[in-house]
Design an enzyme around this catalytic site. Structure first.
Site, PDB file in Angstrom:
ATOM      1  N   TRP A  28     -29.769  20.549  25.752  1.00 56.61           N
ATOM      2  CA  TRP A  28     -29.531  19.341  26.544  1.00 56.61           C
ATOM      3  C   TRP A  28     -28.074  19.354  27.001  1.00 56.61           C
ATOM      4  O   TRP A  28     -27.171  19.612  26.207  1.00 56.61           O
ATOM      5  CB  TRP A  28     -29.787  18.057  25.744  1.00 56.61           C
ATOM      6  N   GLU A  42     -34.466  19.648  27.375  1.00 57.44           N
ATOM      7  CA  GLU A  42     -34.607  18.183  27.329  1.00 57.44           C
ATOM      8  C   GLU A  42     -34.137  17.588  28.656  1.00 57.44           C
ATOM      9  O   GLU A  42     -33.029  17.869  29.112  1.00 57.44           O
ATOM     10  CB  GLU A  42     -33.759  17.626  26.176  1.00 57.44           C
ATOM     11  N   LYS A  85     -33.375  14.256  31.361  1.00 54.68           N
ATOM     12  CA  LYS A  85     -32.771  12.926  31.267  1.00 54.68           C
ATOM     13  C   LYS A  85     -32.718  12.293  32.652  1.00 54.68           C
ATOM     14  O   LYS A  85     -32.644  12.996  33.654  1.00 54.68           O
ATOM     15  CB  LYS A  85     -31.365  13.045  30.680  1.00 54.68           C
ATOM     16  N   ASP A 109     -37.433  12.926  25.420  1.00 52.63           N
ATOM     17  CA  ASP A 109     -36.742  11.910  24.627  1.00 52.63           C
ATOM     18  C   ASP A 109     -37.151  10.576  25.238  1.00 52.63           C
ATOM     19  O   ASP A 109     -36.972  10.368  26.445  1.00 52.63           O
ATOM     20  CB  ASP A 109     -35.229  12.156  24.730  1.00 52.63           C
ATOM     21  N   HIS A 133     -35.084   8.622  27.812  1.00 55.85           N
ATOM     22  CA  HIS A 133     -34.614   9.317  29.011  1.00 55.85           C
ATOM     23  C   HIS A 133     -35.477   9.096  30.248  1.00 55.85           C
ATOM     24  O   HIS A 133     -35.524   9.953  31.131  1.00 55.85           O
ATOM     25  CB  HIS A 133     -34.501  10.815  28.732  1.00 55.85           C
ATOM     26  N   HIS A 140     -37.991  13.770  21.079  1.00 54.04           N
ATOM     27  CA  HIS A 140     -36.913  13.032  20.424  1.00 54.04           C
ATOM     28  C   HIS A 140     -37.375  11.588  20.378  1.00 54.04           C
ATOM     29  O   HIS A 140     -37.545  10.969  21.432  1.00 54.04           O
ATOM     30  CB  HIS A 140     -35.609  13.118  21.236  1.00 54.04           C
ATOM     31  N   ASP A 151     -30.571   4.366  27.726  1.00 51.73           N
ATOM     32  CA  ASP A 151     -30.666   5.304  26.605  1.00 51.73           C
ATOM     33  C   ASP A 151     -29.693   4.898  25.506  1.00 51.73           C
ATOM     34  O   ASP A 151     -28.772   5.629  25.170  1.00 51.73           O
ATOM     35  CB  ASP A 151     -30.319   6.708  27.159  1.00 51.73           C
ATOM     36  N   ASP A 179     -30.071   4.490  22.337  1.00 47.30           N
ATOM     37  CA  ASP A 179     -30.221   5.147  21.039  1.00 47.30           C
ATOM     38  C   ASP A 179     -30.104   4.204  19.850  1.00 47.30           C
ATOM     39  O   ASP A 179     -29.395   4.479  18.884  1.00 47.30           O
ATOM     40  CB  ASP A 179     -29.236   6.324  20.919  1.00 47.30           C
ATOM     41  N   ASP A 187     -33.784  10.939  17.215  1.00 49.29           N
ATOM     42  CA  ASP A 187     -32.516  11.053  17.939  1.00 49.29           C
ATOM     43  C   ASP A 187     -31.983   9.664  18.272  1.00 49.29           C
ATOM     44  O   ASP A 187     -32.394   9.055  19.254  1.00 49.29           O
ATOM     45  CB  ASP A 187     -32.704  11.865  19.237  1.00 49.29           C
TER      46      ASP A 187
HETATM   47  C1  RNT Z   1     -28.640  12.675  24.845  1.00 47.80           C
HETATM   48  C2  RNT Z   1     -29.784  13.456  24.310  1.00 47.80           C
HETATM   49  C3  RNT Z   1     -29.455  14.440  23.227  1.00 47.80           C
HETATM   50  C4  RNT Z   1     -28.450  13.916  22.230  1.00 47.80           C
HETATM   51  C5  RNT Z   1     -28.280  14.757  20.999  1.00 47.80           C
HETATM   52  C6  RNT Z   1     -27.057  14.383  20.241  1.00 47.80           C
HETATM   53  O1  RNT Z   1     -29.008  11.706  25.698  1.00 47.80           O
HETATM   54  O2  RNT Z   1     -30.781  12.590  23.875  1.00 47.80           O
HETATM   55  O3  RNT Z   1     -30.616  14.869  22.625  1.00 47.80           O
HETATM   56  O4  RNT Z   1     -28.742  12.609  21.836  1.00 47.80           O
HETATM   57  O5  RNT Z   1     -28.309  16.085  21.329  1.00 47.80           O
HETATM   58 ZN    ZN Z   2     -32.407  13.377  22.792  1.00 47.67          ZN
END
Ligand code: RNT
Ligand code: ZN
Length: 419
Positions: free
Chosen positions: A183, A224, A226, A259, A262, A286, A294, A296, A327
């Protein structure tokens, strides 16, 4: 009769074998991300603020600042969570010491810088996943693999290749496949003049990274996607279409990673799981919790987490087709608790999915009225009793039995760290 026996009978009436669900879940690996413990800082750079469009907010005391602290914190979490865990490391968590020759830059890291992590995993019977770290580093210009500057691009390609070698080492040492996720936060804040160039360079860079020899049975490189990041709002090089196309064009060499933070806010990853599994033998996830972006946040037992797990189970993803990882990074609350709540919630969502009867027949026979009634009735089944039994069988604390451990650890360990 015990509450579990009662629950078991109730589930049996709707055709669900709770013992079998428990035994199945016990063996499903879920990767625990090391980066919740230190707000994604790692050990190889002095990180004042993250780059790459990601951000942690909050400064709750007690963040881990050394490998020993991070390992002790992870250990505490492992004991509080049921199920089969894998560790998930980022390259920036390399451990440099006098014995292994001291610090080297990311393009030069080697398996030996992860030997202590391997020992940690071996002692605990864990597999380990891995991630090249394409952010929070002076060589981000700010682009990495998509940079027009050949020196920058080469540095990051070399980093990617080094990570392939480390992933192969982790897989071989630990006897379990290593999912290696690519990523980057490469993108632009404003409307680009050239959208194609960065994407072609990104494609060529990943091609070069994957030209490093590895055994696809052991190393599972992922791409990955986004939609946008902080400071890169207008354009992301590794968009959904880019990443999916890359994975589709390189089947047998890498797999797509989704993810659930994303995508656009009304898109759901749960629905994308069967879409991808109709084509890809393997996919990776993720699991996170986005709030408006995003962000998290810690994973909760919310509808979409349950739906994601329902799809994993319904699509036979538990046999290894779906690689499950967490994640998220919340720096505003106790980090041990953040990790534990999220991990336990993914386990809960998976168990809840395994306790859901297959209602495909109702769908195929157009019995939609009954399907709705049955699906709604499931919501008041005694899930908690099966969950507590699962925790017991795994030797992990049931709900209501673990928060005191976190409080004590905060008092005895975290509060003494002085940050
Ligand atoms: C970032 C991605 C990625 C990170 C990690 C730390 O938007 O989700 O996967 O969160 O690699
Ligand atoms: Zn991620």
């Amino acid at each position: 009769m015990s509450r579990y026996q009662d629950a078991k009978e109730m589930y049996a009436k709707i055709g669900v074998d709770t013992d079998k669900a428990i035994e199945t879940l016990k063996l499903v690996p879920v990767a625990l991300h090391c980066w919740q413990g230190d707000d994604v800082r790692g050990f190889d750079q002095k990180v004042d603020s993250l780059s790459g469009g990601i951000q942690t907010t909050g400064n709750y005391p007690g963040r881990a600042t050394t490998p020993e602290e991070l390992m002790a914190d992870i250990d505490t979490v492992l004991k509080l969570c049921p199920g089969t865990k894998k560790l998930n490391l980022h390259a920036c968590y390399a451990i440099f010491d006098d014995e292994n020759g001291g610090w080297v830059d990311r393009d030069k890291i080697e398996p030996k810088h992860f030997k202590k992590w391997v020992d940690f995993c071996k002692e605990r019977g864990l597999g380990c996943d891995f991630n090249p770290t394409f952010f929070s580093h002076p060589m981000c210009d700010p682009l990495t693999l998509a940079s027009p500057n050949e020196k920058t691009r080469k540095f990051w390609i070399d980093h990617g290749k080094a990570c392939i070698r480390i992933s192969q080492y982790l897989a071989e040492e630990l006897g379990q496949p290593c999912v290696m996720n690519i990523w980057t936060g490469d993108g632009f804040k404003d409307i680009p003049a050239d959208r194609m160039g960065p994407r072609v360079r990104y494609r060529e860079s990943i091609d070069e990274i994957l030209s490093e020899p590895y055994d696809f049975n052991k190393v599972k490189p992922c791409v990955e996607s986004k939609v946008f990041g902080i400071g890169v709002e207008a354009y992301t090089v590794g968009s959904a279409e880019f990443s999916l196309s890359y994975a589709a064009a390189n089947m047998g060499k890498c797999i797509p990673l989704m993810d659930n933070g994303h995508y656009h806010p009304t898109e759901v990853v749960s629905d994308k799981i069967p879409a991808l599994l109709a084509f890809f033998p393997e996919i990776a996830l993720h699991i996170t919790r986005p709030i408006r972006w995003d962000s998290d946040h810690v994973v909760l037992l919310d509808d979409e987490t349950k739906e994601i797990c329902k799809e994993i189970v319904r699509c036979d993803g538990l046999d290894g087709r779906v690689k499950i990882a967490l994640d998220y990074f919340d720096a505003s609350i106790n980090r041990i608790s953040a990790w534990t709540v999220g991990f336990r919630n993914v386990q809960k969502a998976l168990l809840s999915a395994l306790l859901t009867p297959d209602m495909t027949e109702m769908q195929n026979e157009n019995r939609w009225t009954e399907l709705m009634v049955r699906a709604e009735e499931l919501k008041t089944m005694p899930f908690g009793d099966v969950w507590n039994e699962y925790c017991k069988k795994c030797g992990a604390p049931a709900d209501g039995e673990w928060f005191e451990t976190v409080e004590k650890y905060e008092k005895d360990v975290l509060s003494k760290r002085g940050n």
